[in-house]
Structure formats: structure tokens, C-alpha cells
Design a protein around this motif. Structure first.
Motif, short mmCIF file in Angstrom:
data_model
loop_
_atom_site.label_atom_id
_atom_site.label_comp_id
_atom_site.label_asym_id
_atom_site.label_seq_id
_atom_site.Cartn_x
_atom_site.Cartn_y
_atom_site.Cartn_z
N LEU A 173 -3.42 6.33 -7.83
CA LEU A 173 -4.15 5.22 -7.24
C LEU A 173 -4.31 5.38 -5.73
CD1 LEU A 173 -2.54 2.22 -9.17
CD2 LEU A 173 -4.86 3.14 -9.47
N CYS A 199 -8.07 4.43 -6.29
CA CYS A 199 -8.60 3.08 -6.12
C CYS A 199 -8.73 2.75 -4.63
CB CYS A 199 -7.69 2.06 -6.80
SG CYS A 199 -8.16 0.34 -6.48
N ASP A 212 -6.24 -0.06 -3.50
CA ASP A 212 -4.85 0.41 -3.39
C ASP A 212 -4.69 1.34 -2.19
OD1 ASP A 212 -3.23 -0.47 -5.91
OD2 ASP A 212 -5.16 0.16 -6.71
#
Length: 226
Positions: A32, A38, A41
């Protein structure tokens, strides 16, 4: 019916060692935060994550006091995520540390503070006093109150401060009342003293009573269609 998922776990396979899933969590967190992961994140910091750490902690408290074991398992997972998240953020700093450093630190602390378990020392009559004595050798503090979090809820912090002062023989007797806010504060502090004497967690006691108040209000609302 489709083909079986080759990545699905074999229900007949023996369970892995305790903690194996923690490695998966660390790997997911790494994915992440890494390029291609992401964006949300990736931009989080220790400071931006604090609100979630506090929220998840209180959700664990709610789950424990509510007695729902499935909810507790889920909320503990959310809290564990915060620990892994902070460790991953820290690992990216030039002088950082990682989740293994975090785990190694608490392992060493637990072993050091339990000599009656790990070092063959006879268990002390007062294990709390022994714990405090060992802790005092680890950290140089100017006051017995050093390290009490400023952001604890007021009742919980009062309980913590009184406990430290009692163990150090520094607690002062209850002071006479004063006008206004000071009087209310003294009365609340005296209630915390009474709770400690009775072995009651004042913060938990107030939460329970407020929940009962809320439940009664909701029941009345439902009965009147409000």
C-alpha cells in the motif's frame, strides 16, 4: 461452477505458526505504501494517523465492554493496522525503525520486567512495586508523574496520577471545597479517589452509566415515536 481458486487456502492444510498472518499484514502494508500502491496510504504521516489511532482504541474499548467477540476481533485488527502503519511510515525515514524493531523492543521490555518468569527470580510480594522499580532503572525521570499522557481523558488521567502518587507516598489529602469550577474539579477528584479505593475504573464506570442513560433515552424515543 468455476474452477477452484489456486490461491485459496487448503482447508485441510495444517495451520501455520502463530503470528504467520502478521507477516501477511506487513506485506500488505508495504504494498500500500510502495509506488503503485494506494495514494491515500502513501501520503499519511504519523501526525495524520493519530486521529485513527485514537478512534480505533476507543472502538476496541466499546467492543470489550459490549461483549461482542466478533466485533472485538475486528477492532483489534483495526488497531493492529495502526501499529503496523506507523512502523511502516517510520521505516521510510533515514534514521527510522521498522516493525521488527518495535516487536523486539517490547519483547526485551517484557522479559526485563518479568525476572520472576524469565530470570529465575522469586516473585515479589508486590509485583507492581517491583515493576515500577525496574522501570525506574530504565528511564531517567525528574518526577514520578513524568510519562503520564496529557491527552488521556480527564477521569482516566486523574486515576493514573493518583496511582503514581499513592505508590510514591506523595498523595495529598482531599482539599476543602472552592467556588465554581475548582469545587467541581475537587469533587470529581474525590470521586476518583473513592473509585480507586473500591477497585473501580472511574472512566469505565462513567461510560457504563452514560450508555445506560442513552439506552433509556432511545427506548423512550422509540416508545413515543420521537
Amino acid at each position: 461452477m468455476g474452477a477452484p481458486d489456486p490461491c485459496a487456502p487448503d482447508p485441510g492444510a495444517p495451520a501455520g505458526p502463530a503470528g504467520a498472518a502478521l507477516l501477511e499484514l506487513v506485506a500488505v502494508m508495504d504494498r500500500l505504501r510502495s509506488p503503485g500502491g494506494c495514494p491515500w496510504d502513501a501520503r499519511q504521516t504519523h501526525a495524520s494517523l493519530l486521529r485513527y489511532l485514537v478512534e480505533e482504541t476507543y472502538e476496541v474499548v466499546d467492543a470489550v465492554e459490549g461483549g461482542d467477540r466478533d466485533e472485538l476481533r475486528e477492532e483489534l485488527g483495526d488497531l493492529l493496522l495502526q501499529v503496523v502503519f506507523h512502523a511502516r511510515v517510520a521505516a521510510e525515514a533515514p534514521d527510522g525503525f521498522d516493525i521488527d524493531d518495535v516487536a523486539a523492543g517490547i519483547v526485551a521490555k517484557l522479559v526485563r520486567r518479568h525476572p520472576h518468569v524469565f530470570a529465575g527470580e522469586a516473585a515479589a510480594e508486590d509485583l507492581q512495586a517491583r515493576w515500577d522499580a525496574i522501570k525506574a532503572t530504565e528511564k531517567t525521570r525528574a518526577s514520578v508523574l513524568d510519562g503520564v499522557p496529557l491527552h488521556l481523558p480527564a477521569l482516566a488521567r486523574a486515576d493514573k496520577v493518583l496511582g503514581r502518587l499513592e505508590r510514591a507516598g506523595l498523595e495529598e489529602p482531599a482539599a476543602p471545597g472552592a467556588p465554581g469550577e475548582a469545587a467541581v474539579g475537587r469533587e470529581l477528584l474525590d470521586l476518583v479517589r473513592r473509585a480507586r479505593a473500591a477497585g473501580v475504573d472511574p472512566e469505565a464506570a462513567l461510560r457504563t452509566t452514560v450508555r445506560e442513560l442513552e439506552a433509556g433515552a432511545r427506548a423512550r424515543e422509540a416508545a413515543t415515536g420521537g
